[in-house]
Design an enzyme around this catalytic site. Structure first.
Site, short mmCIF file in Angstrom:
data_model
loop_
_atom_site.label_atom_id
_atom_site.label_comp_id
_atom_site.label_asym_id
_atom_site.label_seq_id
_atom_site.Cartn_x
_atom_site.Cartn_y
_atom_site.Cartn_z
N VAL A 140 0.86 -1.19 0.00
CA VAL A 140 0.00 0.00 0.00
C VAL A 140 0.89 1.23 0.00
O VAL A 140 1.85 1.32 0.77
CB VAL A 140 -0.94 0.02 1.23
N LYS A 141 0.57 2.14 -0.91
CA LYS A 141 1.25 3.44 -0.96
C LYS A 141 0.21 4.46 -0.57
O LYS A 141 -0.88 4.50 -1.16
CB LYS A 141 1.74 3.64 -2.39
#
Ligand code: 13P
Length: 259
Positions: A173-174
């Site tokens: 996840v960014k």
């Protein structure tokens, strides 16, 4: 998780952390300063030896000769642009297979929780996860909370979006940084990297990455504050020391004579 995904994730996060240099802005902003000439930008960025770069599949194909020694993330959506009526209407521009054909080691898609297009975007992520699984390709979800539901962003809001992305199968996840970021990293069962923002004083950017890493983030994905700086290679080196060496932002600002 498939062996292919495991190998590729380990290649990206060799010591559990990574710096991804985002160079995919052209698909959303057009030719903003710093990326007008992608070949020279890539050369300068790669001098700093980052862990990974992120580009669209078409740009990976065009500049593949420069990319053989770096992990490559393909940004495979991009129909929502800064001048479109609704930039959250961000659909696929490539299949996972085409990204892999181009040279990608992982793929990334945008999600705007709270936006009008949220359901379509989650479905996009789920379909990309499904396509990437048999290919052994890790999927990164870029989670950016938006109005009308989220008019302000705190760690609980970020954790909400990050957790849903992981539940739908994102491998990485960014997302946006918020204070008390350990709330996000503790509740998200996959590596979380923080994204950048428009050009800001470098000390602020480096200190944000330092705080994020101390709060359990697995690194950062930064674009404009690297490629719009006069010395992208030195900014990359400074970020690499914060992310991998636990250096403080003050130490690296001094060491690399950065401001
Ligand atoms: O990951 C990013 C864009 O894809 C982050 O870029 P910026 O650091 O320029 O916001």
């Amino acid at each position: 998780m498939s062996p292919g995904k495991k190998i590729r994730i380990k290649r990206l996060f060799k010591d559990g952390r990574a710096l991804i240099v985002a160079l995919d802005h052209g698909r959303r902003h057009g030719p903003i300063p710093g990326i007008e000439d992608m070949a020279s930008t890539l050369e300068k960025v790669l001098e700093g030896r980052p862990d990974a770069v992120m580009l669209t599949p078409a740009m990976i194909q065009r500049y593949h000769e420069l990319l053989s020694n770096v992990f490559v993330v393909a940004r495979i959506d991009g129909t929502g642009t800064t001048r479109s009526q609704d930039e959250t209407d961000d659909r696929l521009i490539s299949s996972v297979a085409r990204a892999v054909y181009s040279g990608a080691d992982a793929v990334s898609v945008m999600i705007y929780p709270g936006s009008r297009n949220e359901s379509m975007l989650w479905e996009k992520l789920a379909r990309v996860v499904e396509e990437a699984e048999p290919l052994g390709i890790p999927v990164m979800a870029e989670v950016v909370p938006k109005p009308p539901v989220f008019t302000s962003v705190d760690a609980e809001v970020v954790a909400y979006g990050a957790r849903i992305a992981a539940e739908l199968g994102a491998d990485i996840v960014k997302t946006v940084y918020a204070s008390d970021f350990s709330i996000v990293t503790k509740k998200t069962p996959v590596p979380v990297v923080v994204l950048g923002a428009s050009k800001a004083p470098l000390s602020e950017v480096l200190s944000k990455v330092e705080e994020a890493v101390k709060s359990g983030a697995a690194g950062a994905a930064i674009g404009r504050n690297i490629f719009q700086h006069e010395s992208p290679d030195r900014v990359v080196k400074a970020l690499m020391e914060i992310i991998h060496g636990g250096a403080s932002h003050l130490e690296v600002l001094k060491k690399y004579s950065l401001s």
